[in-house]
Design a protein around this motif. Structure first.
Motif, PDB file in Angstrom:
ATOM      1  N   ILE A 221       0.836  -1.203   0.000  1.00 19.51           N
ATOM      2  CA  ILE A 221       0.000   0.000   0.000  1.00 19.51           C
ATOM      3  C   ILE A 221       0.870   1.251   0.000  1.00 19.51           C
ATOM      4  CG2 ILE A 221      -1.714   1.311   1.315  1.00 19.51           C
ATOM      5  CD1 ILE A 221      -2.932  -1.324   2.197  1.00 19.51           C
ATOM      6  N   ARG A 222       1.993   1.208   0.702  1.00 19.31           N
ATOM      7  CA  ARG A 222       2.881   2.371   0.726  1.00 19.31           C
ATOM      8  C   ARG A 222       3.532   2.620  -0.629  1.00 19.31           C
ATOM      9  NH1 ARG A 222       3.596   4.905   5.333  1.00 19.31           N
ATOM     10  NH2 ARG A 222       3.003   3.897   7.293  1.00 19.31           N
ATOM     11  N   GLN A 223       3.538   1.639  -1.484  1.00 23.43           N
ATOM     12  CA  GLN A 223       4.084   1.823  -2.824  1.00 23.43           C
ATOM     13  C   GLN A 223       3.083   2.507  -3.759  1.00 23.43           C
ATOM     14  OE1 GLN A 223       5.182  -2.207  -3.798  1.00 23.43           O
ATOM     15  NE2 GLN A 223       7.211  -2.025  -2.860  1.00 23.43           N
ATOM     16  N   THR A 224       1.880   2.742  -3.270  1.00 22.62           N
ATOM     17  CA  THR A 224       0.883   3.489  -4.039  1.00 22.62           C
ATOM     18  C   THR A 224       0.877   4.938  -3.558  1.00 22.62           C
ATOM     19  OG1 THR A 224      -1.025   3.225  -2.554  1.00 22.62           O
ATOM     20  CG2 THR A 224      -0.513   1.372  -4.020  1.00 22.62           C
ATOM     21  N   CYS A 225       0.114   5.789  -4.248  1.00 23.49           N
ATOM     22  CA  CYS A 225       0.030   7.196  -3.840  1.00 23.49           C
ATOM     23  C   CYS A 225      -0.695   7.371  -2.511  1.00 23.49           C
ATOM     24  CB  CYS A 225      -0.659   8.013  -4.926  1.00 23.49           C
ATOM     25  SG  CYS A 225      -2.359   7.496  -5.276  1.00 23.49           S
ATOM     26  N   PHE A 226      -1.336   6.306  -2.028  1.00 22.75           N
ATOM     27  CA  PHE A 226      -2.076   6.397  -0.770  1.00 22.75           C
ATOM     28  C   PHE A 226      -1.197   6.088   0.441  1.00 22.75           C
ATOM     29  CE2 PHE A 226      -5.249   5.030  -3.986  1.00 22.75           C
ATOM     30  CZ  PHE A 226      -5.969   6.209  -4.028  1.00 22.75           C
ATOM     31  N   GLY A 227       0.042   5.671   0.194  1.00 26.08           N
ATOM     32  CA  GLY A 227       0.932   5.306   1.282  1.00 26.08           C
ATOM     33  C   GLY A 227       1.080   6.361   2.365  1.00 26.08           C
ATOM     34  N   PRO A 228       1.337   7.636   2.004  1.00 27.22           N
ATOM     35  CA  PRO A 228       1.516   8.667   3.041  1.00 27.22           C
ATOM     36  C   PRO A 228       0.301   8.842   3.936  1.00 27.22           C
ATOM     37  CG  PRO A 228       2.365   9.444   0.930  1.00 27.22           C
ATOM     38  CD  PRO A 228       1.640   8.162   0.655  1.00 27.22           C
ATOM     39  N   TYR A 229      -0.887   8.519   3.432  1.00 29.60           N
ATOM     40  CA  TYR A 229      -2.097   8.703   4.234  1.00 29.60           C
ATOM     41  C   TYR A 229      -2.193   7.682   5.368  1.00 29.60           C
ATOM     42  CZ  TYR A 229      -3.748  12.104   0.847  1.00 29.60           C
ATOM     43  OH  TYR A 229      -3.859  13.220   0.058  1.00 29.60           O
ATOM     44  N   LEU A 230      -1.426   6.602   5.284  1.00 29.43           N
ATOM     45  CA  LEU A 230      -1.417   5.631   6.379  1.00 29.43           C
ATOM     46  C   LEU A 230      -0.845   6.237   7.654  1.00 29.43           C
ATOM     47  CD1 LEU A 230      -0.203   2.375   4.571  1.00 29.43           C
ATOM     48  CD2 LEU A 230      -2.552   3.013   5.157  1.00 29.43           C
ATOM     49  N   ASP A 231      -0.065   7.303   7.516  1.00 28.24           N
ATOM     50  CA  ASP A 231       0.560   7.942   8.677  1.00 28.24           C
ATOM     51  C   ASP A 231      -0.299   9.043   9.283  1.00 28.24           C
ATOM     52  OD1 ASP A 231       2.888   6.360   8.402  1.00 28.24           O
ATOM     53  OD2 ASP A 231       3.626   7.710   6.836  1.00 28.24           O
ATOM     54  N   ASN A 232      -1.468   9.263   8.726  1.00 30.53           N
ATOM     55  CA  ASN A 232      -2.364  10.291   9.251  1.00 30.53           C
ATOM     56  C   ASN A 232      -2.863   9.881  10.633  1.00 30.53           C
ATOM     57  OD1 ASN A 232      -4.202  12.347   9.653  1.00 30.53           O
ATOM     58  ND2 ASN A 232      -5.711  11.550   8.215  1.00 30.53           N
ATOM     59  N   ARG A 233      -2.575  10.699  11.627  1.00 27.70           N
ATOM     60  CA  ARG A 233      -2.993  10.382  12.995  1.00 27.70           C
ATOM     61  C   ARG A 233      -4.228  11.165  13.421  1.00 27.70           C
ATOM     62  NH1 ARG A 233      -0.702   5.585  14.230  1.00 27.70           N
ATOM     63  NH2 ARG A 233       1.358   5.522  13.220  1.00 27.70           N
ATOM     64  N   CYS A 234      -4.647  12.090  12.606  1.00 28.74           N
ATOM     65  CA  CYS A 234      -5.850  12.866  12.924  1.00 28.74           C
ATOM     66  C   CYS A 234      -7.039  12.251  12.206  1.00 28.74           C
ATOM     67  CB  CYS A 234      -5.669  14.322  12.519  1.00 28.74           C
ATOM     68  SG  CYS A 234      -7.130  15.342  12.851  1.00 28.74           S
ATOM     69  N   THR A 235      -7.989  11.745  12.947  1.00 28.32           N
ATOM     70  CA  THR A 235      -9.155  11.092  12.351  1.00 28.32           C
ATOM     71  C   THR A 235     -10.413  11.947  12.474  1.00 28.32           C
ATOM     72  OG1 THR A 235      -9.646   9.925  14.430  1.00 28.32           O
ATOM     73  CG2 THR A 235      -8.203   8.814  12.850  1.00 28.32           C
ATOM     74  N   ILE A 236     -10.255  13.199  12.917  1.00 30.51           N
ATOM     75  CA  ILE A 236     -11.410  14.080  13.104  1.00 30.51           C
ATOM     76  C   ILE A 236     -11.668  14.866  11.825  1.00 30.51           C
ATOM     77  CG2 ILE A 236     -12.351  16.017  14.403  1.00 30.51           C
ATOM     78  CD1 ILE A 236     -10.587  15.164  16.753  1.00 30.51           C
ATOM     79  N   CYS A 237     -12.876  14.783  11.306  1.00 29.29           N
ATOM     80  CA  CYS A 237     -13.276  15.597  10.161  1.00 29.29           C
ATOM     81  C   CYS A 237     -13.978  16.843  10.697  1.00 29.29           C
ATOM     82  CB  CYS A 237     -14.196  14.811   9.234  1.00 29.29           C
ATOM     83  SG  CYS A 237     -13.377  13.414   8.435  1.00 29.29           S
ATOM     84  N   ASP A 238     -13.323  17.981  10.620  1.00 31.31           N
ATOM     85  CA  ASP A 238     -13.800  19.208  11.256  1.00 31.31           C
ATOM     86  C   ASP A 238     -14.949  19.810  10.451  1.00 31.31           C
ATOM     87  OD1 ASP A 238     -14.175  21.566  12.552  1.00 31.31           O
ATOM     88  OD2 ASP A 238     -12.047  22.058  12.716  1.00 31.31           O
ATOM     89  N   SER A 239     -16.167  19.499  10.856  1.00 21.61           N
ATOM     90  CA  SER A 239     -17.328  20.009  10.130  1.00 21.61           C
ATOM     91  C   SER A 239     -17.476  21.517  10.294  1.00 21.61           C
ATOM     92  CB  SER A 239     -18.602  19.298  10.596  1.00 21.61           C
ATOM     93  OG  SER A 239     -18.830  19.499  11.976  1.00 21.61           O
ATOM     94  N   LEU A 240     -17.018  22.069  11.441  1.00 22.73           N
ATOM     95  CA  LEU A 240     -17.115  23.518  11.636  1.00 22.73           C
ATOM     96  C   LEU A 240     -16.244  24.263  10.623  1.00 22.73           C
ATOM     97  CD1 LEU A 240     -17.092  23.854  15.533  1.00 22.73           C
ATOM     98  CD2 LEU A 240     -19.027  24.134  13.978  1.00 22.73           C
ATOM     99  N   LEU A 241     -15.075  23.710  10.333  1.00 24.07           N
ATOM    100  CA  LEU A 241     -14.213  24.329   9.345  1.00 24.07           C
ATOM    101  C   LEU A 241     -14.856  24.264   7.961  1.00 24.07           C
ATOM    102  CD1 LEU A 241     -11.563  25.730   8.764  1.00 24.07           C
ATOM    103  CD2 LEU A 241     -10.474  23.490   8.541  1.00 24.07           C
ATOM    104  N   LEU A 242     -15.565  23.178   7.687  1.00 26.07           N
ATOM    105  CA  LEU A 242     -16.243  23.051   6.400  1.00 26.07           C
ATOM    106  C   LEU A 242     -17.389  24.059   6.282  1.00 26.07           C
ATOM    107  CD1 LEU A 242     -15.881  21.387   3.881  1.00 26.07           C
ATOM    108  CD2 LEU A 242     -17.604  19.802   4.724  1.00 26.07           C
ATOM    109  N   ILE A 243     -18.034  24.364   7.398  1.00 29.85           N
ATOM    110  CA  ILE A 243     -19.048  25.429   7.386  1.00 29.85           C
ATOM    111  C   ILE A 243     -18.390  26.750   7.002  1.00 29.85           C
ATOM    112  CG2 ILE A 243     -20.565  26.810   8.853  1.00 29.85           C
ATOM    113  CD1 ILE A 243     -21.188  24.215  10.398  1.00 29.85           C
TER     114      ILE A 243
END
Length: 255
Positions: free
Chosen positions: A65-87
């Motif tokens: 998976i790290r050999q694909t373009c999605f590899g760096p996203y495996l290191d994402n430690r923030c799992t919060i989708c900030d809906s207030l920021l999207l507002i």
């Protein structure tokens, strides 16, 4: 080919950069953001899937998976989708004067148009031509797990992921990639239909690595975000958003 590739074959992408309007033309054609009651927005992207992926990935699967373009996203430690920021994104968005270019915002009193090139720079997902076409030979992955010719819902992929311990490493890799794309990036629900293209690409991981994923995620998200400023509900209601909306928060956050 550079990361931006060629946009000409994609409906919602700029196709005439040689005739782009200048700053003054953009400014004259724009208008102020609309004023409307603040709604609640539920972001369907569920990056908590990353922890579930870490629980099932063996070192060889993680390496693949790290050999694909999605590899760096495996290191994402923030799992919060900030809906207030999207507002905040919605409140700064304006009717796009040149919709074939991208999506426009009022930032610090000026006009900012978010285009695929910026999407690429933020996400690392490249754009370009693709050689993919519906395969003529049987899709072994699909035919093993699903009835040939059937429609595959994302709920079926989720069910396979729940029993991924019974699969070999190659098929586990395929299911992990589909879960990462469907739940992490796009916020799919059980009833969403999985594109045949995705099922074909995970059947051939070399094709998967070569595919210009910026094309796919821009087109999947553009229609969701394009009219975000016009999506109004009652004071006690809100709405949910699918698609890879995270990159569209970045300019407002910087602002």
């Amino acid at each position: 080919m550079d990361a931006f590739g060629n946009f000409n074959q994609h409906v919602n992408m700029p196709n005439d950069f040689g005739n782009m309007p200048n700053d003054q033309e953009m400014e004259e054609a724009s208008m102020d953001p609309p004023s409307y009651p603040q709604s609640t927005i539920e972001v369907r992207e569920k990056w908590c899937i990353l922890q579930s992926l870490r629980d099932v990935m063996t070192p060889p699967i993680e390496t693949t998976i790290r050999q694909t373009c999605f590899g760096p996203y495996l290191d994402n430690r923030c799992t919060i989708c900030d809906s207030l920021l999207l507002i905040g994104v919605a409140q700064l968005q304006i009717s796009t004067p040149f919709p074939h270019l991208g999506i426009s915002y009022r930032l610090r009193g000026g006009l900012f148009t978010f285009i695929p090139k910026q999407f690429c720079l933020i996400t690392g997902l490249r754009f370009g031509h693709t050689s993919w076409s519906p395969i003529e030979h049987p899709n072994l992955f699909k035919n093993i797990f699903f009835r040939p010719g059937s429609t595959v819902s994302f709920g079926k992929i989720m069910s396979l992921f729940e029993n991924v311990g019974q699969l070999n490493e190659d098929d586990t890799t395929r299911i992990c990639l589909l879960m990462l794309i469907g739940q992490g990036f796009l916020g799919w629900q059980k009833t969403n239909v999985v594109d045949n293209m995705l099922l074909d690409l995970v059947d051939n991981l070399e094709e998967f690595r070569q595919y210009p994923w910026g094309n796919y995620f821009w087109e999947s998200t553009y229609s969701v975000v394009y009219n975000l400023h016009n999506r109004q509900k009652g004071d006690d209601k809100g709405f949910s958003l699918s698609g890879f909306v995270w990159p569209f928060k970045v300019p407002v956050n910087v602002n």
